[in-house]
Scaffold this motif. Sequence first.
Motif, PDB file in Angstrom:
ATOM      1  N   VAL A   1      35.995  37.253  29.957  1.00 21.43           N
ATOM      2  CA  VAL A   1      37.022  36.262  29.643  1.00 21.43           C
ATOM      3  C   VAL A   1      37.854  36.760  28.466  1.00 21.43           C
ATOM      4  O   VAL A   1      37.321  37.257  27.485  1.00 21.43           O
ATOM      5  CB  VAL A   1      36.403  34.868  29.352  1.00 21.43           C
ATOM      6  N   GLY A   2      39.166  36.657  28.616  1.00 24.32           N
ATOM      7  CA  GLY A   2      40.079  37.019  27.542  1.00 24.32           C
ATOM      8  C   GLY A   2      40.264  35.835  26.606  1.00 24.32           C
ATOM      9  O   GLY A   2      40.541  34.721  27.045  1.00 24.32           O
ATOM     10  N   VAL A   3      40.099  36.085  25.305  1.00 23.82           N
ATOM     11  CA  VAL A   3      40.232  35.029  24.304  1.00 23.82           C
ATOM     12  C   VAL A   3      41.264  35.471  23.270  1.00 23.82           C
ATOM     13  O   VAL A   3      41.127  36.541  22.681  1.00 23.82           O
ATOM     14  CB  VAL A   3      38.879  34.741  23.613  1.00 23.82           C
TER      15      VAL A   3
ATOM     16  N   HIS B   1      33.564  40.850  21.945  1.00 22.82           N
ATOM     17  CA  HIS B   1      34.107  42.201  21.830  1.00 22.82           C
ATOM     18  C   HIS B   1      35.514  42.098  21.250  1.00 22.82           C
ATOM     19  O   HIS B   1      36.348  41.358  21.779  1.00 22.82           O
ATOM     20  CB  HIS B   1      34.179  42.869  23.202  1.00 22.82           C
ATOM     21  N   VAL B   2      35.758  42.817  20.184  1.00 25.38           N
ATOM     22  CA  VAL B   2      37.086  42.898  19.587  1.00 25.38           C
ATOM     23  C   VAL B   2      37.561  44.322  19.802  1.00 25.38           C
ATOM     24  O   VAL B   2      36.920  45.272  19.349  1.00 25.38           O
ATOM     25  CB  VAL B   2      37.054  42.550  18.084  1.00 25.38           C
ATOM     26  N   VAL B   3      38.671  44.467  20.534  1.00 29.24           N
ATOM     27  CA  VAL B   3      39.109  45.790  20.972  1.00 29.24           C
ATOM     28  C   VAL B   3      40.577  45.981  20.630  1.00 29.24           C
ATOM     29  O   VAL B   3      41.396  45.081  20.818  1.00 29.24           O
ATOM     30  CB  VAL B   3      38.915  45.936  22.505  1.00 29.24           C
ATOM     31  N   HIS B   4      40.924  47.164  20.153  1.00 26.29           N
ATOM     32  CA  HIS B   4      42.317  47.511  19.893  1.00 26.29           C
ATOM     33  C   HIS B   4      42.924  48.128  21.149  1.00 26.29           C
ATOM     34  O   HIS B   4      42.295  48.962  21.803  1.00 26.29           O
ATOM     35  CB  HIS B   4      42.410  48.519  18.744  1.00 26.29           C
ATOM     36  N   GLY B   5      44.102  47.705  21.508  1.00 20.68           N
ATOM     37  CA  GLY B   5      44.802  48.295  22.646  1.00 20.68           C
ATOM     38  C   GLY B   5      45.728  47.302  23.302  1.00 20.68           C
ATOM     39  O   GLY B   5      45.947  46.197  22.812  1.00 20.68           O
ATOM     40  N   ASN B   6      46.266  47.705  24.417  1.00 19.59           N
ATOM     41  CA  ASN B   6      47.122  46.837  25.208  1.00 19.59           C
ATOM     42  C   ASN B   6      46.245  45.789  25.879  1.00 19.59           C
ATOM     43  O   ASN B   6      45.292  46.136  26.578  1.00 19.59           O
ATOM     44  CB  ASN B   6      47.872  47.670  26.253  1.00 19.59           C
ATOM     45  N   PRO B   7      46.525  44.494  25.693  1.00 13.01           N
ATOM     46  CA  PRO B   7      45.632  43.452  26.221  1.00 13.01           C
ATOM     47  C   PRO B   7      45.350  43.564  27.718  1.00 13.01           C
ATOM     48  O   PRO B   7      44.194  43.457  28.143  1.00 13.01           O
ATOM     49  CB  PRO B   7      46.363  42.151  25.893  1.00 13.01           C
ATOM     50  N   ALA B   8      46.362  43.782  28.528  1.00 10.91           N
ATOM     51  CA  ALA B   8      46.134  43.861  29.978  1.00 10.91           C
ATOM     52  C   ALA B   8      45.250  45.056  30.321  1.00 10.91           C
ATOM     53  O   ALA B   8      44.314  44.938  31.118  1.00 10.91           O
ATOM     54  CB  ALA B   8      47.468  43.938  30.721  1.00 10.91           C
ATOM     55  N   ASP B   9      45.519  46.207  29.720  1.00  7.68           N
ATOM     56  CA  ASP B   9      44.726  47.403  30.004  1.00  7.68           C
ATOM     57  C   ASP B   9      43.275  47.240  29.555  1.00  7.68           C
ATOM     58  O   ASP B   9      42.345  47.612  30.271  1.00  7.68           O
ATOM     59  CB  ASP B   9      45.339  48.632  29.323  1.00  7.68           C
TER      60      ASP B   9
ATOM     61  N   ASP C   1      31.153  38.037  28.659  1.00  7.69           N
ATOM     62  CA  ASP C   1      31.737  38.960  27.693  1.00  7.69           C
ATOM     63  C   ASP C   1      33.098  38.407  27.303  1.00  7.69           C
ATOM     64  O   ASP C   1      34.032  38.413  28.113  1.00  7.69           O
ATOM     65  CB  ASP C   1      31.919  40.360  28.295  1.00  7.69           C
ATOM     66  N   ALA C   2      33.201  37.859  26.085  1.00  8.52           N
ATOM     67  CA  ALA C   2      34.478  37.356  25.582  1.00  8.52           C
ATOM     68  C   ALA C   2      35.184  38.500  24.874  1.00  8.52           C
ATOM     69  O   ALA C   2      34.646  39.116  23.957  1.00  8.52           O
ATOM     70  CB  ALA C   2      34.255  36.198  24.623  1.00  8.52           C
ATOM     71  N   VAL C   3      36.398  38.800  25.320  1.00  6.72           N
ATOM     72  CA  VAL C   3      37.139  39.948  24.814  1.00  6.72           C
ATOM     73  C   VAL C   3      38.389  39.471  24.087  1.00  6.72           C
ATOM     74  O   VAL C   3      39.226  38.780  24.670  1.00  6.72           O
ATOM     75  CB  VAL C   3      37.537  40.896  25.968  1.00  6.72           C
ATOM     76  N   ALA C   4      38.495  39.835  22.821  1.00  6.77           N
ATOM     77  CA  ALA C   4      39.711  39.595  22.046  1.00  6.77           C
ATOM     78  C   ALA C   4      40.357  40.953  21.809  1.00  6.77           C
ATOM     79  O   ALA C   4      39.690  41.914  21.414  1.00  6.77           O
ATOM     80  CB  ALA C   4      39.389  38.927  20.716  1.00  6.77           C
ATOM     81  N   VAL C   5      41.638  41.036  22.072  1.00  6.77           N
ATOM     82  CA  VAL C   5      42.348  42.312  21.972  1.00  6.77           C
ATOM     83  C   VAL C   5      43.424  42.193  20.905  1.00  6.77           C
ATOM     84  O   VAL C   5      44.155  41.212  20.857  1.00  6.77           O
ATOM     85  CB  VAL C   5      43.009  42.687  23.319  1.00  6.77           C
TER      86      VAL C   5
END
Length: 147
Positions: free
Chosen positions: A12-14, A89-97, A39-43
Motif C-alpha cells: 500500500v502506498g502511503v 518502508h521509506v524509499v527515495h525515488g519516483n513514487p510510481a516506479d 507493506d506500507a510504502v512511503a516514497v
Amino acid sequence: MDKDVSEPRVVVGVDGSPSSYAALRWAVRYAGLVGGVVDAVAVWELPGLYGWSAPAVDMDIDEDETRQHMGQELTEVLGADEAGSVRTHVVHGNPADVLLRAAEGAEAVVLGSRGRGGFARALLGSVSQHVSQHAHCPVVIVRTEKQ
C-alpha cells in the motif's frame, strides 16, 4: 523489501493524504482476510534534482526520523495493535516506479485515488493511474468517502 515471504503480501502506498489512509485501512482489512502481511510504502523524491538544471538542494533527509513519523501516522490511522503488524518502508525515488517494484510478487497493490498533489476533480492521481496501467498484480484504487 522482503518479497520472499510465504504469506501473501499486500503493498500500500502511503503519502499522508486522506485517500492513502483509506487505502491503508483497506489493505489491512484485506490482508487479514487472506492471511497476508502489509507493506506500507512511503516514497520521497526531490523533483528538481532530475535533469540538467537541478538547483542546489540540501539532500539531508533523515530517513529514520521519516520512518518514525510514518509509524506515528499509522498508529493514528489504524490504532496501535494494527499499526504494529504493518511493515513500513521509506524509499527515495519516483513514487510510481518504487511502488511498481514493491508490488512485484504481491497479492495486490492498494493506492488512494488521489495523493497530495494534483487536481481536486481528477478521478485518479498520476501515480495511481501509472501503477494501475503497469502493475503485474491486481491493483485496488480506494476513494475516500467525501471526494
